[in-house]
Motif scaffolding. Structure first.
Motif, PDB file in Angstrom:
ATOM      1  N   SER A   1       0.832  -1.197   0.000  1.00 41.70           N
ATOM      2  CA  SER A   1       0.000   0.000   0.000  1.00 41.70           C
ATOM      3  C   SER A   1       0.874   1.257   0.000  1.00 41.70           C
ATOM      4  O   SER A   1       2.091   1.187   0.256  1.00 41.70           O
ATOM      5  N   ALA A   2       0.246   2.386  -0.281  1.00 38.84           N
ATOM      6  CA  ALA A   2       0.985   3.647  -0.298  1.00 38.84           C
ATOM      7  C   ALA A   2       1.564   3.951   1.086  1.00 38.84           C
ATOM      8  O   ALA A   2       2.705   4.428   1.208  1.00 38.84           O
TER       9      ALA A   2
ATOM     10  N   GLY B   1       5.502   4.355   2.001  1.00 42.78           N
ATOM     11  CA  GLY B   1       6.062   5.534   2.640  1.00 42.78           C
ATOM     12  C   GLY B   1       6.878   5.190   3.874  1.00 42.78           C
ATOM     13  O   GLY B   1       7.944   5.766   4.113  1.00 42.78           O
TER      14      GLY B   1
END
Length: 295
Positions: free
Chosen positions: A204-205, A209
């Motif tokens: 996932s983003a 990150g």
């Protein structure tokens, strides 16, 4: 700021960034295969190190032929230490793992005496013994609170000690940044080798990150630790590595809601105090120049 104060600040920065990296790894591993995350973080960290090495000109610096065996051996020892460390980290409270790792200065001192013939007097052997008692208080073998993953963390301590012994064999002509690149590449290959047969999970983003942040943290840890040992005196700077325990306690409580039991804290205090005593004793000895001291 004098050199020792600068070195102390760099060492505290190194411990902060290393522990933040550990916290991110532990957090992301809750929702992603551990070694997939290790691989992705390794790719990011390696790219950052290569860019920095190119910018500083280190990338073009050759490794002397006689040093290749030590560079490769150190990278393999890093991989061998990282495997049990990551397993312990993902199965134990962050503060407990960090506390066990504080036995490293004691373990390295003992290994230097046993395998490199370095002089260690009875006072430092006593400190090493007391520190070992502190480790037993953290691990508590045979007790109701015994966690077998503590033994895995101790295996990591043994392998890291081997890594440090190999590091001492490096000559002055081997740039530290280049050694860090080989280290990052070795850990990245480990992550890939375990990830390929187990399959790939979507990222996932948010996870991406956090992995990027871990890459920056590990880079900061490498650089701050290198600068610390180049700026200040070893005996003055090294005790500040114990600030990792403070970060481990705070992050373990804030992120994971963990707080060690009183006996673990007492054992950690024993390990830290005897480690600082050992380093102070080292600082009182006349320095013996080593032709193979790494840069």
């Amino acid at each position: 700021m004098n050199d020792n104060l600068k070195g102390a600040c760099f060492m505290m920065g190194s411990m902060a960034t290393f522990t933040c990296n550990d916290a991110v790894i532990k957090y992301v591993a809750q929702g992603m295969p551990t070694f997939q995350m290790v691989f992705l973080r390794g790719v990011g960290a390696t790219l950052l190190l290569v860019v920095l090495a190119r910018f500083t000109g280190v990338l073009r610096a050759p490794v002397p032929r006689d040093d290749w065996k030590w560079v490769i051996g150190r990278a393999l020892a890093e991989v061998a230490s990282f495997f049990p460390f990551i397993l312990a980290l993902t199965h134990m409270p962050l503060a407990n793992v960090t506390a066990i790792l504080q036995a490293l200065p004691l373990a390295i001192t003992a290994a230097g005496a046993l395998f490199l013939g370095e002089r260690v007097g009875w006072r430092r052997w006593t400190a090493i013994t007391v520190g070992f008692v502190g480790v037993l208080m953290i691990v508590r073998p045979g007790g109701a609170d015994f966690d077998r993953w503590s033994l895995v963390a101790l295996a990591a301590v043994v392998m890291i000690s081997l890594r440090e012994l190999l590091t001492r064999r490096l000559s002055r002509d081997v740039p530290s940044l280049k050694v860090a690149i080989f280290t990052a590449v070795g850990v990245t290959i480990l992550g890939l080798a375990i990830t390929v047969p187990s399959g790939w999970a979507p990222v996932s983003a948010g996870q991406g990150g956090l992995i990027a942040a871990a890459s920056v943290f590990i880079l900061g840890g490498y650089l701050f630790s290198i600068m610390a040992m180049r700026v200040g005196e070893v005996a003055a700077v090294t005790p500040f590595r114990y600030t990792a325990l403070i970060w481990g306690l705070l992050l373990g409580w804030a992120v994971f809601g963990d707080w060690p039991k009183p006996l673990t804290l007492i054992g950690a205090a024993l390990v830290v105090s005897t480690g600082i005593y050992t380093l102070l004793r080292e600082g009182r000895r006349a320095p013996v120049p080593r032709p193979n001291a790494p840069r």
